[in-house]
Design an enzyme around this catalytic site. Structure first.
Site, PDB file in Angstrom:
ATOM      1  NE  ARG A   1      22.479  39.023 -36.964  1.00 21.28           N
ATOM      2  CZ  ARG A   1      23.713  39.073 -37.478  1.00 21.28           C
ATOM      3  NH1 ARG A   1      24.293  40.237 -37.685  1.00 21.28           N
ATOM      4  NH2 ARG A   1      24.368  37.974 -37.785  1.00 21.28           N
TER       5      ARG A   1
ATOM      6  CD  GLU B   1      29.544  30.145 -40.456  1.00 25.17           C
ATOM      7  OE1 GLU B   1      30.194  31.129 -40.033  1.00 25.17           O
ATOM      8  OE2 GLU B   1      28.523  29.727 -39.896  1.00 25.17           O
TER       9      GLU B   1
END
Length: 176
Positions: A59, A96
């Site tokens: 993005r 993560e």
């Protein structure tokens, strides 16, 4: 009057249970929202010397391209391993949920160029840190890092600021 935050939807339990995914595609799909985000991301850099905008996959490409266009400067992508043709340098980092590697063309940035790093979301800061390391290895000087969303509970801003980076974000969401 709507804010950038109002255009971002939250998807519960994506991609894993307990995660509140902040989806910027709804922001991108709205012409006013998208223009507002780009204008607000540009604002802190009015009058600042920037040679190139670097967008982090994926993005960050959308945002970075629009910002580079507005600044009349070049755009450089930092991509996942194996996605760029030609000679690259790479940097591994922790996500993560695991590990990954990002790459940049070895001739994308010249020593001394002033760079603005752009992405949609700042979580733990791992991807941004890896991108910063690549840029610095090529001799680029980071002017700032700009994001739409900061997730302060995950510590990315503190991580980047501890590296000496200037960090801007348009909005923040608490939690994961």
């Amino acid at each position: 009057m709507k804010t950038v935050r109002d255009y971002i939807r939250t998807i519960v339990d994506f991609p894993h249970e307990g995660i509140m995914f902040r989806d910027v595609t709804t922001l991108f799909a709205d012409a006013r929202g998208f223009r507002m985000a780009i204008d607000q991301m540009l604002h802190p850099y009015a009058g600042i010397d920037i040679d190139k905008v670097v967008g982090l996959e994926a993005r960050g490409f959308i945002l970075g391209g629009a910002i580079a266009h507005q600044l009349s400067v070049g755009f450089v992508p930092i991509r996942k391993k194996g996605k760029l043709p030609g000679t690259t340098i790479s940097q591994d980092y922790k996500l993560e949920y695991g590990e990954a590697i990002v790459e940049i063309h070895d001739d994308a940035i010249e020593a001394g160029e002033k760079i603005l790093v752009v992405d949609d979301l700042l979580a733990t800061g791992g991807t941004a840190e890896a991108g910063i390391k690549l840029i610095e290895r090529l001799g680029g000087e980071i002017v700032s890092c700009s994001f739409i969303i900061d997730l302060p509970d995950l510590g990315g801003r503190k991580r980047l600021e501890a590296m000496g980076m200037d960090v801007n974000a348009l909005c923040a969401f608490e939690g994961l």
